[in-house]
Design a protein around this motif. Structure first.
Motif, PDB file in Angstrom:
ATOM      1  N   ASP A 371      12.824  -3.078  -6.727  1.00 45.04           N
ATOM      2  CA  ASP A 371      11.566  -3.669  -7.169  1.00 45.04           C
ATOM      3  C   ASP A 371      11.457  -5.065  -6.572  1.00 45.04           C
ATOM      4  O   ASP A 371      12.189  -5.975  -6.967  1.00 45.04           O
ATOM      5  N   THR A 372      10.543  -5.225  -5.649  1.00 43.67           N
ATOM      6  CA  THR A 372      10.430  -6.468  -4.901  1.00 43.67           C
ATOM      7  C   THR A 372       9.086  -7.128  -5.171  1.00 43.67           C
ATOM      8  O   THR A 372       8.048  -6.462  -5.134  1.00 43.67           O
ATOM      9  N   THR A 373       9.118  -8.417  -5.455  1.00 43.26           N
ATOM     10  CA  THR A 373       7.898  -9.208  -5.578  1.00 43.26           C
ATOM     11  C   THR A 373       7.703  -9.987  -4.295  1.00 43.26           C
ATOM     12  O   THR A 373       8.633 -10.629  -3.797  1.00 43.26           O
ATOM     13  N   ILE A 374       6.474  -9.938  -3.759  1.00 48.87           N
ATOM     14  CA  ILE A 374       6.161 -10.582  -2.493  1.00 48.87           C
ATOM     15  C   ILE A 374       5.322 -11.830  -2.755  1.00 48.87           C
ATOM     16  O   ILE A 374       4.354 -11.800  -3.518  1.00 48.87           O
ATOM     17  N   TYR A 375       5.690 -12.936  -2.112  1.00 54.63           N
ATOM     18  CA  TYR A 375       4.983 -14.207  -2.247  1.00 54.63           C
ATOM     19  C   TYR A 375       4.484 -14.658  -0.872  1.00 54.63           C
ATOM     20  O   TYR A 375       5.060 -14.291   0.160  1.00 54.63           O
ATOM     21  N   VAL A 387       1.810 -15.315  -5.551  1.00 56.82           N
ATOM     22  CA  VAL A 387       2.279 -13.935  -5.535  1.00 56.82           C
ATOM     23  C   VAL A 387       1.263 -13.064  -4.807  1.00 56.82           C
ATOM     24  O   VAL A 387       0.069 -13.105  -5.108  1.00 56.82           O
ATOM     25  N   LEU A 388       1.740 -12.283  -3.833  1.00 53.20           N
ATOM     26  CA  LEU A 388       0.857 -11.389  -3.088  1.00 53.20           C
ATOM     27  C   LEU A 388       0.851  -9.978  -3.670  1.00 53.20           C
ATOM     28  O   LEU A 388      -0.164  -9.284  -3.624  1.00 53.20           O
ATOM     29  N   GLY A 389       1.965  -9.523  -4.166  1.00 55.53           N
ATOM     30  CA  GLY A 389       2.035  -8.166  -4.690  1.00 55.53           C
ATOM     31  C   GLY A 389       3.478  -7.755  -4.867  1.00 55.53           C
ATOM     32  O   GLY A 389       4.384  -8.595  -4.960  1.00 55.53           O
ATOM     33  N   ALA A 464      -1.396  -7.657   2.708  1.00 52.69           N
ATOM     34  CA  ALA A 464      -0.489  -6.698   2.087  1.00 52.69           C
ATOM     35  C   ALA A 464       0.890  -7.329   1.917  1.00 52.69           C
ATOM     36  O   ALA A 464       1.337  -8.104   2.768  1.00 52.69           O
ATOM     37  N   PRO A 465       1.583  -7.029   0.827  1.00 56.92           N
ATOM     38  CA  PRO A 465       2.915  -7.610   0.622  1.00 56.92           C
ATOM     39  C   PRO A 465       3.947  -7.123   1.627  1.00 56.92           C
ATOM     40  O   PRO A 465       4.918  -7.809   1.899  1.00 56.92           O
ATOM     41  N   VAL A 466       3.776  -5.915   2.134  1.00 53.94           N
ATOM     42  CA  VAL A 466       4.675  -5.405   3.176  1.00 53.94           C
ATOM     43  C   VAL A 466       3.810  -4.763   4.251  1.00 53.94           C
ATOM     44  O   VAL A 466       2.669  -4.373   4.013  1.00 53.94           O
ATOM     45  N   GLN A 467       4.366  -4.662   5.449  1.00 51.94           N
ATOM     46  CA  GLN A 467       3.667  -4.025   6.552  1.00 51.94           C
ATOM     47  C   GLN A 467       4.493  -2.869   7.085  1.00 51.94           C
ATOM     48  O   GLN A 467       5.657  -2.699   6.733  1.00 51.94           O
ATOM     49  N   GLY A 468       3.862  -2.085   7.929  1.00 50.60           N
ATOM     50  CA  GLY A 468       4.545  -0.963   8.532  1.00 50.60           C
ATOM     51  C   GLY A 468       4.030   0.350   7.977  1.00 50.60           C
ATOM     52  O   GLY A 468       2.944   0.427   7.380  1.00 50.60           O
TER      53      GLY A 468
END
Length: 1002
Positions: A371-375, A387-389, A464-468
């Motif tokens: 569980d990762t929180t993206i900033y 916080v982005l997501g 988006a908090p992550v890409q790919g």
């Protein structure tokens, strides 16, 4: 370890084998891959028998001796045994032995040269670090690690870290997760077993399901020469048996803690070259805070439910990684944190129904939750902002290398007669894969890549908090495996035959995050984009954007069947021959349940011989040769046989959305291009692959010797040669088909459904079946190797291994070895580590002949020099010290650029840079890696040595060396890439692991 026998002498090998095989090569005498064998012979056998008693479980077998005195007890559960020579109902001689996984132990009762009978070894302390032997019955190359050894050597608590102790095993590319490469093969060519059940990731061949590391009783690493019972591997085999219950109730607990405060900071990553506004020394990724607190709690209990009959073992680990503080690169400008939770458990029941019938049931669970929180992250102030997501992953791991899941295994062993043994195994597993991303509410956030020539502060990033690409919802894997083996001893022949069937079903696939990938760039100075083809940029356009949409998902299945037969023939006292044959069949089904690749009668002979030169097991010379096949992973059906969309289109635009950074009302300046014809429709299964497609296979040859020096030392040398004979990959070049049609005066219809890519055997002629006119008539298009235009397939591995070992003598064990090896050719195999491509058997290597120009050279797994040394010293009964040293030469470096004209729109994928050819490996090598790890363990006597306090220091001198780099020389649109040569990973920084463990009997 000092011997305690009296009167006369005894063959050194008998003593060494009786004390238990460990690190040295073990016998290959028709043993099961989850059990072991005891064999030998006795003088004056008339009326005598051999009784074998499991010290821990009470299992007992008694075998009458034939006239020649030879006996054999197969399929024995690993453990501690007493072997007795019985005359007139009484034991006259007894040996203590340790049976190890997949090995044979020679226990013979013979008269010594002096005329005195061999005396008892009773009273010798047997442990997992007992003396190895020169076993003249083995033809393979193996390393066996017991639970005691894994605890005493400073090694990370995972299976692949332990596998790296074996010669010729190196770490794979970091983009595939913590995988390993065996003997020059790609990291997707290995097989992993737990209690005889295959647990290798069925989707990609990368990684495997795991279990509590402390639950491992023994781990066997086969690096070559293994027998016909093993298949589906051209790399190596890792074979694990779990601990089991005994007649004594035991329990224990441990806590392992790797504190963040005692970890060294990872190295930051910087831009490697001057390019526009990016200069040498500019930071690319700040990593100094990318550290975690790692905590493990472990429990186990084992014992008899019914003494001598029914036993239970259960263990569980809870692993938590907290206080992570990661930062991504300056282009994406995000930071992340969050716990990684892993729960591992194993339960095992062993039922000795009678001494002749044994039943084992094993359950294993492996769940990983991330569980990762993206900033958002401000590089100027080195601080988080908003916080982005978040992202939630279950049983994912890097490149799906830790499949996890739940599995159940049942195994039956029946000693039908003194000469006949049968084994039957059935297992099944299921793994769910979850990959969820949550970002700004109500906003679709596409992937963003900004290649414009602007300062880093002005680069556009995704919301988006992550890409790919993300895994398709509902993804899962299911595996069913059953085996049935029969073993029979007939005079000097030990015969074995069996069947080994596996079915793997997967629902999986990938789709681009946010629906699309937008790549921003400045127009080329020429005003044209080559390869699209020759797209002219409208005058006055200062910026362009390329939209790329990718989606591929579906249900697929792979059926793998095999039959094998083998014979170990004791030609004479000094000579043993091994002869084996494996026959394999592979079927791959597409997303519609239709077979698109079918391979029958893939014959794999295995031959070996050993020579006991002096007849006393002090010098062994051995040789073997074998063929090994590999099935296509199920990922191929998703990527190549299922519906796939790979759409590209160029746009001009005036502005971007301030939230998503996607273009506002972009204007198309090109049509839609479907890469390799991937327009979202499923291809015709009849046309997907060449007719009579040969399986992926490799030939191997080994020659070596082992020599015992004195009572404590063993030395040896081994030479290995591997040659990859056939692979399966895809070609995407329609030119040979068009030329064939022209030669045969056949017009190709504009609406012909010619697949964008076809599976074939590179380096030889292939015949394809294609409907050229979309009228239901299929043409058999026979194309020679010259017609196709590809070079010969080449992957060769040469290695020379030298070792010296000091056997454990109650105080010290040590082993040191040097491996010189060369892995070279034009194909790595199932993977393409040059770019970290995770598409087994559908890499971009063989898509077009132009991509193969300059591809011959040292491969990514080529580590020319390897030095490994490890051991431990029992300084006092309370103090033990361990060490583990690794010195490894660097990986070869490449330069991948654009070879004009890039007609196929592959961008920076050619061995061509700066206007000239750049052959594979021509850019030198990365630096050597050196790592020394030390450990100290204290077992206080006032706790009866049951309490252990241990400290491991990994990478003591904090040598963080580059492991792989970005080898892409240009961006997709042509400009020089500012990240070419940028490190992708370094060796793991220094860390400290503190362990408190308490074991007790009840």
């Amino acid at each position: 370890m000092k011997s305690m026998y009296t009167g006369g002498t005894i063959r050194r090998t008998a003593l060494a084998v009786a004390l238990g095989l460990t690190f040295a090569g073990g016998a290959a005498h028709a043993q099961s891959n989850a059990s072991g064998v005891i064999f030998g012979h006795a003088d004056n056998a008339a009326g005598a028998s051999v009784r074998i008693d499991n010290v821990d479980t009470g299992l007992s077998r008694e075998l009458p001796l034939p006239a020649d005195g030879r006996y054999r007890a197969t399929s024995l559960p690993v453990g501690h045994y007493k072997v007795s020579l019985v005359r007139s109902g009484a034991a006259v001689e007894t040996r203590d032995v340790q049976v190890n996984i997949g090995t044979g132990t020679d226990v013979s009762f013979v008269a010594a040269a002096s005329g005195n009978a061999a005396t008892s070894l009773e009273g010798i302390s047997v442990s997992g670090t007992a003396l190895p032997a020169i076993d003249v019955s083995s033809v393979d190359s193996r390393t066996v690690l017991t639970a005691d050894q894994l605890q005493r050597i400073p090694v990370a608590s995972n299976v692949n870290a332990a596998a790296l102790l074996a010669p010729g095993v190196v770490s794979g590319d970091s983009r595939y997760g913590g995988v390993v490469s065996f003997g020059g093969a790609s990291a997707a060519e290995n097989q992993y077993y737990i209690n005889g059940f295959a647990v290798t990731n069925p989707l990609t061949g990368l990684g495997f399901a795991t279990l509590p590391f402390d639950a491992i009783d023994q781990q066997q690493i086969l690096t070559g020469g293994y027998g016909a019972e093993y298949g589906r591997s051209t790399g190596g085999v890792v074979n694990i048996t779990t601990k089991r219950g005994t007649n004594t109730w035991k329990a224990g607990a441990q806590v392992q803690w790797s504190p963040r405060s005692l970890k060294s900071n990872p190295r930051n990553i910087y831009y490697p070259r001057t390019s526009g506004n990016v200069t040498d020394g500019t930071i690319y990724q700040y990593r100094e805070g990318n550290k975690t607190d790692d905590l493990l709690y472990g429990l186990y209990v084992s014992g008899p439910l019914i003494k001598d009959k029914l036993f239970v073992y259960a263990a569980a680990d809870v692993v938590r990684t907290d206080n992570s503080a990661g930062v991504t690169n300056v282009l994406t400008k995000t930071a992340f944190d969050g716990p990684l939770k892993a729960n591992h458990w194993v339960g095992k029941i062993d039922w000795n129904i009678t001494d002749s019938h044994i039943l084992e049931l094993t359950g294993i669970g492996d769940t990983n939750l991330n569980d990762t929180t993206i900033y958002s992250y401000d590089y100027a102030t080195r601080s988080r902002t908003r916080v982005l997501g978040s992202e939630h992953q279950k049983n994912i791991g890097t490149a799906n290398s830790t499949p996890g899941g739940v599995m159940y295994i049942g195994k039956y062993t029946g000693y039908i007669t003194d000469s006949l043994t049968i084994d039957a195994l059935y297992g099944h597993s299921k793994t769910d894969h979850v990959d969820n991303v949550s970002g700004a509410a109500g906003v679709t956030c596409p992937n963003i890549v900004d290649n414009r020539n602007v300062p880093a502060a002005l680069k556009r990033v995704s919301c988006a908090p992550v890409q790919g690409n993300l895994i398709a919802p509902g993804a899962n894997d299911k595996v069913k495996n059953w085996r049935f083996d029969i073993q029979y001893s007939l005079g000097d022949h030990d015969l074995r035959a069996g069947v080994d069937n596996q079915t793997a079903e997967s629902y999986g696939g990938l789709a681009v995050q946010g629906g699309a990938l937008w790549t921003y760039s400045n127009p080329p100075a020429s005003g044209k984009i080559t390869g699209f083809p020759e797209l002219a940029i409208p005058p006055g356009t200062t910026e362009i954007a390329r939209r790329q949409i990718f989606r591929a998902a579906g249900n697929v299945k792979v059926e793998q069947e095999a039959q094998f037969i083998e014979d170990h023939w004791q030609i004479s006292q000094n000579w043993l021959a091994y002869m084996g044959l494996r026959n394999e069949q592979f079927k791959n089904f597409n997303t519609d349940g239709v077979v698109f690749v079918k391979q029958r009668h893939q014959l794999a002979p295995r031959l070996g011989v050993t020579w006991d030169v002096y007849g006393d097991s002090t010098l062994k010379v051995y040789a073997n040769a074998g063929r090994y096949h590999l099935a296509i992973p199920s990922n191929v059906a998703i990527r190549g046989a299922g519906p796939q969309l790979f759409e590209r289109q160029y746009f001009a635009y005036g502005s971007v959305d301030p939230t998503t950074n996607a273009p506002i009302n972009p204007t198309p300046i090109s049509g839609i291009h479907y890469a390799n014809g991937a327009d979202g429709s499923a291809p015709d299964p009849k046309t997907l692959s060449a007719k009579n497609l040969s399986a992926y296979y490799q030939d191997e040859y080994i020659l070596g010797f082992d020599k015992q020096l004195g009572s404590d030392w063993t030395v040896g040398a081994k030479a290995t040669y591997r040659k990859l004979r056939s692979i399966i990959d895809d070609m995407c070049d329609s030119r040979p088909i068009e030329a064939w049609a022209e030669r045969n005066n056949i017009a190709i219809s504009p609406d012909a459904k010619i697949p964008g890519c076809l599976l074939f055997n590179p380096g030889k002629g292939n015949t394809f079946t294609i409907d050229l006119n979309n009228d239901g008539r299929y043409e058999n298009i026979a194309l020679s190797k010259a017609d196709l235009g590809f070079p010969d397939l080449k992957r060769k591995y040469l290695a020379v291994n030298l070792y010296v070992e000091h056997q454990f003598n109650q105080q010290f064990f040590g082993r040191a070895e040097y491996v010189w090896s060369q892995s070279f050719g034009n194909s790595e195999g199932l993977l393409k580590s040059d770019i970290g491509q995770l598409d087994p058997s559908v890499t971009q290597d063989w898509d077009f002949p132009e991509l193969m120009i300059g591809s011959n050279g040292p491969l990514p797994s080529d580590r020319r020099h390897q030095v490994k040394a490890y051991g431990f010293w029992q300084a006092t009964p309370e103090w033990l010290f361990g060490a583990n040293l690794l010195a490894l030469s660097g990986r070869p470096k490449n330069c991948l650029g654009i070879r004009p004209p890039d007609t196929f729109n592959y961008g920076s994928s050619y061995f061509y840079c700066n206007g000239e050819d750049a052959p594979r490996g021509s850019r030198g090598r990365l630096p050597w890696t050196y790592q020394l790890s030390l450990s100290a363990e204290y077992r206080p006597s006032f706790f009866n040595h049951d309490l252990s306090l241990k400290m491991d220091v990994f990478n003591l001198f904090n040598q963080q060396r580059v492991q792989n780099i970005d080898e892409t020389y240009q961006t997709a649109d042509g400009p020089l890439s500012p990240t070419y040569g940028r490190p992708l990973s370094f060796s793991t920084p220094r860390s400290v692991r503190l362990t408190a463990r308490y074991d007790f009997s009840m």
